[in-house]
Design an enzyme around this catalytic site. Structure first.
Site, short mmCIF file in Angstrom:
data_model
loop_
_atom_site.label_atom_id
_atom_site.label_comp_id
_atom_site.label_asym_id
_atom_site.label_seq_id
_atom_site.Cartn_x
_atom_site.Cartn_y
_atom_site.Cartn_z
N THR A 33 14.72 -8.88 6.19
CA THR A 33 14.10 -7.91 5.32
C THR A 33 13.09 -7.10 6.24
O THR A 33 13.14 -7.05 7.46
CB THR A 33 13.44 -8.48 4.21
N ASN A 34 12.17 -6.30 5.68
CA ASN A 34 11.20 -5.51 6.48
C ASN A 34 9.61 -5.54 5.60
O ASN A 34 9.85 -6.20 4.77
CB ASN A 34 11.63 -4.06 6.35
#
Ligand code: CTP
Ligand code: CA
Length: 224
Positions: A33-34
């Site tokens: 993810t980020n």
């Protein structure tokens, strides 16, 4: 959001917003993810709802929303893409504020991956996710389509390229990294529109920035 005063300047408009960073599964307990928190996209949804719009928020995040925001929870880019495509036809204003992962693991295991040899390294094979905003741009009919550009370098140049590439009516360009943008309470932005001079919005709380972005969109729509 308790401070948002009900108004009517977006009454009759149907607004579709995506928010948050997508989660791309590696196995049942791990994902890529980020740093996106979903705050900016959720602020856009809440401000639009307070301004009288009918709002759908497609989100990976669980930020507080006003009761009249219709929330669709998603995790992966594929789920986000499907939800946006389903809602697209019925929307007047579409804002892709989600931080969509550009790549996902080529394989997603249905069991927890084991480390075969404790000392060995591991190489992950990734495949590209579809560009959701560009896809919406290609199938645009009546919608006003906005996206974001998260850049660490050459903000205006990189973001201007995205305006054309994505077929968007507006790109909200913002600098990210080193505590800016993702997950911060405040944000600054530059509004980029085809054949228009860039408009700089100063550093301010994300709810206020969201209101400034939506006001610009409402003005553009009035001029159509
Ligand atoms: N976006 C999207 N689908 C993707 C990647 C991005 O819809 N697979 C959207 C984002 O929601 C954002 C805009 O495209 O509104 C720009 O995202 P950004 O990550 O800044 O640009 P990319 O086109 O992915 O290019 P790069 O990451 O290489 O800068
Ligand atoms: Ca990207």
């Amino acid at each position: 959001i308790a401070t948002l005063q009900p108004t009517a300047w977006l009454a009759g408009k149907r607004v579709l917003v995506s928010a948050g960073g997508t989660r791309e599964r590696l196995d049942p307990v791990r994902y890529l993810t980020n740093d996106s928190s979903g705050k900016m996209g959720t602020a856009l949804a809440n401000v639009a709802a307070a301004a009288g719009a009918a709002v759908t928020l497609v989100t990976t995040a669980s930020q507080p929303v006003l009761p009249n925001v219709k929330v669709q929870a998603v995790a992966t880019a594929a789920e986000l893409a499907a939800a946006m495509q389903t809602e697209y036809a019925a929307a007047d204003i579409v804002i892709m504020a989600a931080a969509v992962a550009d790549f996902r693991p080529a394989q997603s295991a249905d069991h927890k991956l084991k480390k075969a040899t404790p000392t060995a390294g591991m190489t992950l094979e990734l495949v590209a996710n579809p560009d959701i905003l560009a896809g919406l741009g290609q199938t645009k009919t009546h919608q006003y389509l906005a996206g974001f550009a998260a850049e660490t370098d050459d903000l205006i140049q990189n973001a201007t390229a995205k305006l054309a590439k994505k077929g968007a009516d507006l790109i909200v360009a913002n600098e990210v990294g080193h505590g800016r943008g993702f997950n911060a309470p405040d944000n600054a932005a530059v509004l980029l529109r085809p054949h228009r001079a860039p408009v700089t919005l100063a550093m301010q709380p994300k709810v206020e920035l969201a209101a400034a972005i939506l006001r610009a969109i409402a003005q553009d729509l009035e001029g159509r």
